[in-house]
Design an enzyme around this catalytic site. Structure first.
Site, PDB file in Angstrom:
ATOM      1  N   ASN A  95       0.801  -1.216   0.000  1.00  0.00           N
ATOM      2  CA  ASN A  95       0.000   0.000   0.000  1.00  0.00           C
ATOM      3  C   ASN A  95       0.838   1.272   0.000  1.00  0.00           C
ATOM      4  O   ASN A  95       0.371   2.318  -0.431  1.00  0.00           O
ATOM      5  CB  ASN A  95      -0.925   0.001   1.237  1.00  0.00           C
ATOM      6  CG  ASN A  95      -1.794   1.236   1.305  1.00  0.00           C
ATOM      7  OD1 ASN A  95      -2.419   1.622   0.333  1.00  0.00           O
ATOM      8  ND2 ASN A  95      -1.826   1.875   2.467  1.00  0.00           N
TER       9      ASN A  95
ATOM     10  N   TYR B 205       5.772   8.906 -10.336  1.00  0.00           N
ATOM     11  CA  TYR B 205       4.575   8.234  -9.818  1.00  0.00           C
ATOM     12  C   TYR B 205       3.863   7.446 -10.919  1.00  0.00           C
ATOM     13  O   TYR B 205       3.526   6.269 -10.736  1.00  0.00           O
ATOM     14  CB  TYR B 205       3.627   9.261  -9.196  1.00  0.00           C
ATOM     15  CG  TYR B 205       2.498   8.632  -8.428  1.00  0.00           C
ATOM     16  CD1 TYR B 205       2.731   8.013  -7.200  1.00  0.00           C
ATOM     17  CD2 TYR B 205       1.195   8.656  -8.908  1.00  0.00           C
ATOM     18  CE1 TYR B 205       1.692   7.436  -6.482  1.00  0.00           C
ATOM     19  CE2 TYR B 205       0.155   8.087  -8.197  1.00  0.00           C
ATOM     20  CZ  TYR B 205       0.406   7.477  -6.986  1.00  0.00           C
ATOM     21  OH  TYR B 205      -0.626   6.898  -6.276  1.00  0.00           O
TER      22      TYR B 205
ATOM     23  N   LYS C  80       3.794   3.273 -10.945  1.00  0.00           N
ATOM     24  CA  LYS C  80       2.515   2.560 -10.856  1.00  0.00           C
ATOM     25  C   LYS C  80       2.281   1.700 -12.096  1.00  0.00           C
ATOM     26  O   LYS C  80       1.740   0.598 -12.005  1.00  0.00           O
ATOM     27  CB  LYS C  80       1.372   3.552 -10.658  1.00  0.00           C
ATOM     28  CG  LYS C  80       1.351   4.204  -9.292  1.00  0.00           C
ATOM     29  CD  LYS C  80       1.218   3.177  -8.170  1.00  0.00           C
ATOM     30  CE  LYS C  80       1.114   3.835  -6.803  1.00  0.00           C
ATOM     31  NZ  LYS C  80       0.970   2.851  -5.706  1.00  0.00           N
TER      32      LYS C  80
ATOM     33  N   VAL D 238      -8.931   9.380  -3.771  1.00  0.00           N
ATOM     34  CA  VAL D 238      -9.210   9.216  -2.345  1.00  0.00           C
ATOM     35  C   VAL D 238      -8.715  10.435  -1.567  1.00  0.00           C
ATOM     36  O   VAL D 238      -7.676  11.027  -1.896  1.00  0.00           O
ATOM     37  CB  VAL D 238      -8.535   7.936  -1.802  1.00  0.00           C
ATOM     38  CG1 VAL D 238      -8.973   7.662  -0.367  1.00  0.00           C
ATOM     39  CG2 VAL D 238      -8.851   6.735  -2.694  1.00  0.00           C
TER      40      VAL D 238
ATOM     41  N   THR E 242      -6.782  11.715   0.800  1.00  0.00           N
ATOM     42  CA  THR E 242      -5.607  11.394   1.609  1.00  0.00           C
ATOM     43  C   THR E 242      -4.641  12.576   1.608  1.00  0.00           C
ATOM     44  O   THR E 242      -4.857  13.584   0.927  1.00  0.00           O
ATOM     45  CB  THR E 242      -4.874  10.158   1.049  1.00  0.00           C
ATOM     46  OG1 THR E 242      -4.395  10.484  -0.276  1.00  0.00           O
ATOM     47  CG2 THR E 242      -5.786   8.945   0.986  1.00  0.00           C
TER      48      THR E 242
END
Length: 212
Positions: free
Chosen positions: A41, A108, A112, A144, A146
């Site tokens: 995660n 990033y 991913k 999300v 976050t």
């Protein structure tokens, strides 16, 4: 500091950006285990900047955390439990950024995408040559609410052309609650027979009739 208290819970501190520590991490043997799950995660957006304005040290650190660390953990996890008769599952927390080129997010997006592909390769190996019974999935959570979203909104328009889009996600209430998304991951783990693809998003998941 983790405050979880349970007789079956054990907290382990490991710096996932420290590749030497990660590569030497050894998963404990659990002979009586019925189900083994590895959930990767951890991840970092890094500094939002175009290539040419990035720090080489930051590039290395973010690749270590986002891609090298989960690949090392998957390698160690499979090595540790390949002889186990337990159900063995790997879930990588992916991102839509692995499929879309977003300016300022080179590390990033690339890391991913690499995580998605590594998941596909391991799945192919488990079905062909290395038949150890592992199932692997790369699941994107969607947008999300976050700390990462907070960091994105603090980027400069000069280095990130889509800044207004992400400001609007927050202002218009389009960000999903992190706890609700975590619950969706647990529901998916309880209903893996319904998942046919290695790389999916939580929004693509349709529960089996038996799952409420």
């Amino acid at each position: 500091q983790n405050s979880t208290q349970h007789k079956n819970y054990k907290h382990i501190t490991l710096d996932l950006s420290d590749v030497d520590a990660v590569k030497n991490f050894v998963f404990e043997k659990h002979e009586a285990g019925k189900r083994m799950c590895l959930i990767n995660n951890a991840g970092a957006l890094g500094i939002v900047n175009p290539v040419g304005k990035l720090s080489n040290e930051q590039i290395i650190k973010d690749y270590n955390l986002n891609l090298i660390a989960p690949c090392l953990l998957m390698n160690n996890f499979i090595s540790a439990y390949k002889g186990s008769s337990a159900e063995k599952i790997i879930v990588n927390v992916s991102s839509g950024a692995g499929k879309t080129a977003i300016d300022g997010w080179s590390v990033y997006c690339t890391s991913k995408a690499g995580l998605d592909m590594c998941s596909k390769v391991i799945d192919a190996e488990q079905k062909s040559t290395a038949k150890y019974g592992f199932r692997v999935f790369s699941i994107a959570p969607g947008i999300v609410d976050t700390q990462m979203q907070t960091d994105i909104r603090s980027a400069s328009k000069e280095n990130f052309s889509r800044l207004n889009d992400f400001l609007n996600y927050k202002q218009s209430g389009q960000l999903a609650d992190a706890n609700s998304v975590a619950e969706k991951y647990f529901r998916i783990l309880a209903d893996l027979s319904s998942i046919k693809e290695v790389v999916i998003s939580v929004k693509d998941y349709s529960p089996s009739p038996k799952i409420k």
